[in-house]
Design a protein around this motif. Structure first.
Motif, PDB file in Angstrom:
ATOM      1  N   LEU A   1      22.493  -2.156 158.073  1.00 15.86           N
ATOM      2  CA  LEU A   1      23.419  -1.637 157.070  1.00 15.86           C
ATOM      3  C   LEU A   1      23.147  -0.152 156.793  1.00 15.86           C
ATOM      4  N   GLU A   2      21.874   0.226 156.745  1.00 16.39           N
ATOM      5  CA  GLU A   2      21.516   1.626 156.516  1.00 16.39           C
ATOM      6  C   GLU A   2      21.963   2.495 157.686  1.00 16.39           C
ATOM      7  N   ALA A   3      21.788   1.998 158.922  1.00 14.76           N
ATOM      8  CA  ALA A   3      22.206   2.758 160.102  1.00 14.76           C
ATOM      9  C   ALA A   3      23.717   2.962 160.109  1.00 14.76           C
ATOM     10  N   TRP A   4      24.445   1.931 159.762  1.00 16.47           N
ATOM     11  CA  TRP A   4      25.902   2.074 159.715  1.00 16.47           C
ATOM     12  C   TRP A   4      26.315   3.088 158.656  1.00 16.47           C
ATOM     13  N   TRP A   5      25.680   3.022 157.499  1.00 18.00           N
ATOM     14  CA  TRP A   5      26.029   3.907 156.391  1.00 18.00           C
ATOM     15  C   TRP A   5      25.734   5.372 156.720  1.00 18.00           C
ATOM     16  N   LEU A   6      24.594   5.633 157.291  1.00 23.54           N
ATOM     17  CA  LEU A   6      24.164   7.012 157.507  1.00 23.54           C
ATOM     18  C   LEU A   6      24.684   7.621 158.802  1.00 23.54           C
ATOM     19  N   ARG A   7      24.895   6.791 159.853  1.00 21.07           N
ATOM     20  CA  ARG A   7      25.208   7.377 161.155  1.00 21.07           C
ATOM     21  C   ARG A   7      26.460   6.819 161.837  1.00 21.07           C
ATOM     22  N   LEU A   8      26.836   5.576 161.564  1.00 25.41           N
ATOM     23  CA  LEU A   8      27.876   4.924 162.370  1.00 25.41           C
ATOM     24  C   LEU A   8      29.193   4.694 161.642  1.00 25.41           C
ATOM     25  N   LYS A   9      29.261   5.031 160.370  1.00 23.47           N
ATOM     26  CA  LYS A   9      30.440   4.702 159.569  1.00 23.47           C
ATOM     27  C   LYS A   9      31.698   5.398 160.082  1.00 23.47           C
ATOM     28  N   LYS A  10      31.569   6.653 160.518  1.00 22.11           N
ATOM     29  CA  LYS A  10      32.745   7.375 161.000  1.00 22.11           C
ATOM     30  C   LYS A  10      33.237   6.807 162.325  1.00 22.11           C
ATOM     31  N   GLU A  11      32.316   6.434 163.196  1.00 26.12           N
ATOM     32  CA  GLU A  11      32.696   5.897 164.504  1.00 26.12           C
ATOM     33  C   GLU A  11      33.211   4.469 164.391  1.00 26.12           C
ATOM     34  N   HIS A  12      32.646   3.708 163.452  1.00 28.47           N
ATOM     35  CA  HIS A  12      33.053   2.304 163.259  1.00 28.47           C
ATOM     36  C   HIS A  12      33.391   2.092 161.782  1.00 28.47           C
ATOM     37  N   PRO A  13      34.584   2.492 161.342  1.00 28.22           N
ATOM     38  CA  PRO A  13      34.919   2.415 159.912  1.00 28.22           C
ATOM     39  C   PRO A  13      35.069   0.981 159.385  1.00 28.22           C
ATOM     40  N   ASP A  14      35.343   0.007 160.273  1.00 27.47           N
ATOM     41  CA  ASP A  14      35.492  -1.391 159.848  1.00 27.47           C
ATOM     42  C   ASP A  14      34.125  -2.064 159.846  1.00 27.47           C
ATOM     43  N   LEU A  15      33.511  -2.180 158.665  1.00 24.56           N
ATOM     44  CA  LEU A  15      32.158  -2.758 158.566  1.00 24.56           C
ATOM     45  C   LEU A  15      32.133  -4.198 159.060  1.00 24.56           C
ATOM     46  N   PHE A  16      33.164  -5.002 158.749  1.00 26.00           N
ATOM     47  CA  PHE A  16      33.188  -6.384 159.201  1.00 26.00           C
ATOM     48  C   PHE A  16      33.160  -6.470 160.719  1.00 26.00           C
ATOM     49  N   GLU A  17      34.005  -5.706 161.379  1.00 27.75           N
ATOM     50  CA  GLU A  17      34.063  -5.738 162.836  1.00 27.75           C
ATOM     51  C   GLU A  17      32.733  -5.312 163.444  1.00 27.75           C
ATOM     52  N   TRP A  18      32.132  -4.217 162.907  1.00 25.22           N
ATOM     53  CA  TRP A  18      30.871  -3.717 163.482  1.00 25.22           C
ATOM     54  C   TRP A  18      29.710  -4.646 163.160  1.00 25.22           C
ATOM     55  N   PHE A  19      29.607  -5.122 161.888  1.00 23.74           N
ATOM     56  CA  PHE A  19      28.429  -5.858 161.448  1.00 23.74           C
ATOM     57  C   PHE A  19      28.506  -7.339 161.819  1.00 23.74           C
ATOM     58  N   CYS A  20      29.624  -8.024 161.458  1.00 31.10           N
ATOM     59  CA  CYS A  20      29.713  -9.476 161.643  1.00 31.10           C
ATOM     60  C   CYS A  20      30.118  -9.881 163.056  1.00 31.10           C
ATOM     61  N   VAL A  21      31.001  -9.072 163.684  1.00 33.23           N
ATOM     62  CA  VAL A  21      31.517  -9.446 164.997  1.00 33.23           C
ATOM     63  C   VAL A  21      30.644  -8.905 166.123  1.00 33.23           C
ATOM     64  N   LYS A  22      30.356  -7.584 166.104  1.00 40.57           N
ATOM     65  CA  LYS A  22      29.671  -6.959 167.239  1.00 40.57           C
ATOM     66  C   LYS A  22      28.157  -6.933 167.107  1.00 40.57           C
ATOM     67  N   THR A  23      27.624  -6.827 165.888  1.00 38.73           N
ATOM     68  CA  THR A  23      26.175  -6.724 165.724  1.00 38.73           C
ATOM     69  C   THR A  23      25.531  -8.104 165.565  1.00 38.73           C
TER      70      THR A  23
END
Length: 388
Positions: free
Chosen positions: A100-122
């Protein structure tokens, strides 16, 4: 030997605690992840208008980076994700706080959909909408419009299910493109199928009116090119009992109870009675109670007996202080002193004998002719009521 009370209570509690209880269904990993993401997104909304809260916000944002993407804001969001008693939620956050910290600080712009990035792909506990199962395969009809838009794909958005279609009302078929009985196809092409309900009189139809029926529903019959309601109440043999009236409804009928005062009826209420039951008579078109006690021929024949009217009947009762015999009400024996008049005014004084007269007498003693006793109350039967 009876067990001690404390031991019996302990045994009872043990039995109650040991009884099997219906457990609530445990949330799936996908549902847990989705709930966490929903709370995270809500936290972003709740903190959208906040700042560092210091005295020099401009200096803080210049020196510490903007609050909008700061670790301070991230910590505020994370702290509000789980309740203190929600063990599963806290465990999920603790295990994946780094992601969650990595997404917030570095990946949010590239992957704006947290559900898709966190629940589906990660974490790979969910699938994208329109896909299902361990490999996130496309649902029947494709991931863009599963089940032709007319049903729900089994396992849609999760790593579960078999991708089959559960059709909405009015639809059937593997892809939910066909219409069930009672519906007709209003639109159908390569991408869309729309089923619309027939008129209530139709079992099968080609359009929306009663004239579009190809087969009538039960309780309806073809007439002049349309399906019309059958009036079951007009049948030669009435469908309802003698104490009911028939009410026709579309395609069927209902049997309603007559008013309690009716002996047969044609509708609701005492004004729709065919005849009245015993104890009632027609007055102004309605069945009304007969007051038997006011009739010229009195129904209560025993001497001194009182008549009381009741709905549809009457009762004969002896007055208070009297006893019933076969042909009369006779005064019950009374202890000494109980035959006097009640403590009321001279004008309203009452006697236990309903036919008696209450007298207020003043007696003079023989010893002291000039001294008067207090008034004595007694009852005297009128001469015309006394036996010869």
């Amino acid at each position: 030997m009876r067990p001690p009370a404390r031991a019996a209570l302990g045994l009872l509690l043990g039995l109650l605690l040991g009884l099997p209880r219906e457990a609530s269904p445990k949330p799936t990993p996908c549902k847990r992840c989705r709930e966490l993401v929903d709370k995270f997104n809500q936290g972003m909304v709740d903190t959208a208008k906040k700042n560092f809260g210091g005295g020099n916000t401009a200096w803080e944002e210049k020196s510490l980076s903007k609050y909008e993407s700061s670790e301070v804001r991230l910590m505020e969001i994370v702290e509000g994700l789980c309740g203190s008693s929600d063990f599963e939620c806290n465990r999920l956050v603790e295990e994946h706080e780094e992601q969650l910290e990595a997404w917030w600080l570095r990946l949010k712009k590239e992957h704006p959909d947290l559900f898709e990035w966190f629940c589906v792909k990660t974490l790979k506990v969910c699938c994208s909408p329109g896909t299902y199962g361990p490999d996130c395969l496309a649902c029947q009809g494709g991931s863009e419009r599963p089940c032709s838009g007319n049903g729900r794909c089994s396992g849609d958005g999760s790593r579960e299910g078999d991708g089959s279609c559960q059709c909405h009302p009015g639809y059937r078929g593997a892809l939910c493109t066909d219409c069930v009985d009672g519906y007709f196809s209003a639109l159908r092409n390569e991408t869309h199928s729309v089923c619309t309900a027939c008129d209530e009189s139709c079992k099968l139809c080609t359009g929306p009116t009663s004239r579009d029926c190809t087969q009538c529903q039960v309780g309806w019959a073809p007439e002049d090119g349309a399906c019309v309601d059958v009036d079951e109440c007009a049948a030669e043999t009435p469908p309802c009992s003698a104490q009911q009236f028939c009410q026709n409804v579309g395609g069927s009928f209902q049997c309603e109870e007559c008013d309690p005062t009716c002996a047969g009826c044609t509708g609701k209420g005492p004004g729709q009675c065919k005849e009245c039951i015993a104890g009632y008579t027609k007055e102004s078109g309605q069945c009304a109670d007969v007051d038997e006690c006011s009739l010229p021929e009195k129904p209560c024949l025993r001497k001194h007996e009182n008549c009381y009217n009741t709905p549809g009947s009457y009762v004969c009762v002896c007055p208070e202080g009297f006893e019933e015999t076969e042909d009369a009400c006779v005064q019950a024996p009374q202890p000494a002193g109980e035959g006097e008049c009640g403590e009321v005014s001279m004008q309203l004084a009452r006697c236990p004998l309903p036919w008696g007269t209450c007298l207020f007498l003043t007696a003079v003693t023989e010893e002291t002719p000039t001294h008067r006793r207090p008034p004595v109350k007694t009852c005297e039967e009128p001469a015309e009521a006394r036996p010869p």
